[in-house]
Design a protein around this motif. Structure first.
Motif, mmCIF file in Angstrom:
data_model
loop_
_atom_site.group_PDB
_atom_site.id
_atom_site.type_symbol
_atom_site.label_atom_id
_atom_site.label_comp_id
_atom_site.label_asym_id
_atom_site.label_seq_id
_atom_site.Cartn_x
_atom_site.Cartn_y
_atom_site.Cartn_z
ATOM 1 N N GLU A 1 37.762 37.801 42.945
ATOM 2 C CA GLU A 1 37.477 37.557 41.539
ATOM 3 C C GLU A 1 37.983 36.176 41.131
ATOM 4 O O GLU A 1 39.137 35.816 41.385
ATOM 5 N N THR B 1 40.195 41.888 43.419
ATOM 6 C CA THR B 1 40.168 41.473 42.021
ATOM 7 C C THR B 1 41.528 40.909 41.618
ATOM 8 O O THR B 1 42.543 41.141 42.292
ATOM 9 N N LEU C 1 32.088 41.763 41.580
ATOM 10 C CA LEU C 1 32.221 40.999 42.817
ATOM 11 C C LEU C 1 30.965 41.139 43.659
ATOM 12 O O LEU C 1 30.446 42.229 43.851
#
Length: 360
Positions: free
Chosen positions: A46, A74, A160
């Motif tokens: 991310e 992330t 993503l």
């Protein structure tokens, strides 16, 4: 609901990918899970990272097994769902479920339900079976979302991805892609309680009840009704885009069909597909002669989101929500608007790939 999930997996060959680990938590752990530096790997972070890899390629010998690895990480957000598709030798990109990941739970649309640590870090290795006596490419795409996504439009709630692992087999050149064919599709006139199989999905090739709910409604491409005074607009046998369907029943608020309005939490029109239809000049022999994708390139985008007053023998040209072109042949009509009245159609449509473009 459980039966639908299993049926979707079986229909689309979801069990063709099997995880290397017998334990779901190990598969989703932070170790390399048996992968080495030669394992084709996609790695997406991310916000972006210097070691991100969106595309990886493997060369597979026919009849062997090739491994692949996916790493999603992330920073601030949470992954809610994982979407995986497979396109084999130029065929449509179809949803698949990696067996061990499915132990984490699947949503009604076939996506993987991510929970716990997997909301932040997802890392797994899996086996790719390489078919024997074949040449071409097998393409796997992976992406995670912040909520309910769309197998045919990866941009919807994308977090993503999209990552891609391509397995090249033999020469690596795909043959001419065959059209997708659906035979004897029976759609029933709608019931106000939503209990009829009135809609069809080109994604899973199934007819769907109206009352199946928001998860399934996003799969539908078009529906059927038979006009009657006071109910629609005297259009008789009609196929209509999912997005436009309820507009046919708005003259009387009591005639809004249960299950057709998207849930407020999931937005409104974004969850419904839009297609375009027109009567074709093609005949049945020409319809039967369609076999590869290029045979349908002649179809132009029309302005009509429905086609009405259909009769047996009609050929319909359509362009779906994802710009794929197709033909529909009307085989049988049981006229009327009762719930046991129906239309039977055959369909031929170009194979689709989610990543050729977004929804129209």
């Amino acid at each position: 609901m459980k039966n639908f999930k299993l049926g979707l997996v079986a229909l689309l060959g979801a069990l063709s990918i099997i995880s290397c680990s017998s334990d779901a938590e190990d598969v989703l752990g932070s170790g390399n899970n048996g992968a080495d530096e030669n394992t084709p790997t996609i790695r997406i972070t991310e916000g972006g990272a210097t070691d991100d890899i969106f595309v990886a390629t493997a060369t597979g010998e026919a009849g062997t097994i090739v491994q692949g690895r996916v790493i999603f990480t992330t920073t601030d957000s949470k992954q809610r769902r994982l979407y995986v598709t497979k396109s084999e030798f130029g065929s449509s990109a179809e949803p698949i479920v990696i067996e061990e990941l499915s132990k984490k739970g699947t949503k009604a649309d076939g996506s993987i339900d991510l929970d716990g640590d997997t909301k932040k870090t997802l890392d797994f290795v899996f086996d790719l079976d390489v078919p024997t006596d074949a040449n071409g490419e097998i393409i796997y795409n992976f992406w995670s979302t912040t909520g309910k996504g769309d197998f045919r439009d990866a941009s919807k709630r994308l977090l993503l991805g999209v990552g891609e692992i391509t397995v090249k087999v033999g020469t690596g050149n795909n043959p001419d892609a065959a059209v997708r064919s659906f035979t004897d599709v029976k759609l029933f006139a709608p019931a106000l309680d939503g209990s009829t199989k009135t809609f069809f999905s080109l994604l899973d090739g199934k007819t769907h009840r109206i009352d199946e709910g928001d998860e399934y409604r996003a799969l539908w491409d078009f529906g059927y009704y038979y006009g009657a005074s006071g109910i629609s607009k005297d259009q008789d046998a009609t196929l209509v885009s999912s997005l436009a369907y309820n507009d046919e029943f708005t003259d009387d608020p009591d005639l809004i069909i249960k299950g057709l309005r998207p849930d407020a939490s999931e937005g409104t029109e974004e969850t419904l597909n839009k297609g375009y239809f027109a009567i074709s000049s093609k005949n049945l022999d020409e319809f039967k002669g369609v076999s590869i994708s290029g045979d349908l390139d002649f179809i132009d985008l029309s302005s009509g989101v429905k086609v009405s007053n259909l009769k047996v023998g009609d050929i319909i040209e359509f362009v779906d929500n994802y710009k794929n072109k197709g033909l529909i042949y009307v085989k049988q009509i049981e006229p009327g608007f009762n719930t046991n009245d129906f239309i039977v159609i055959d369909i031929k449509v170009q194979p689709s790939n989610s990543f050729d473009g977004k929804k129209m």
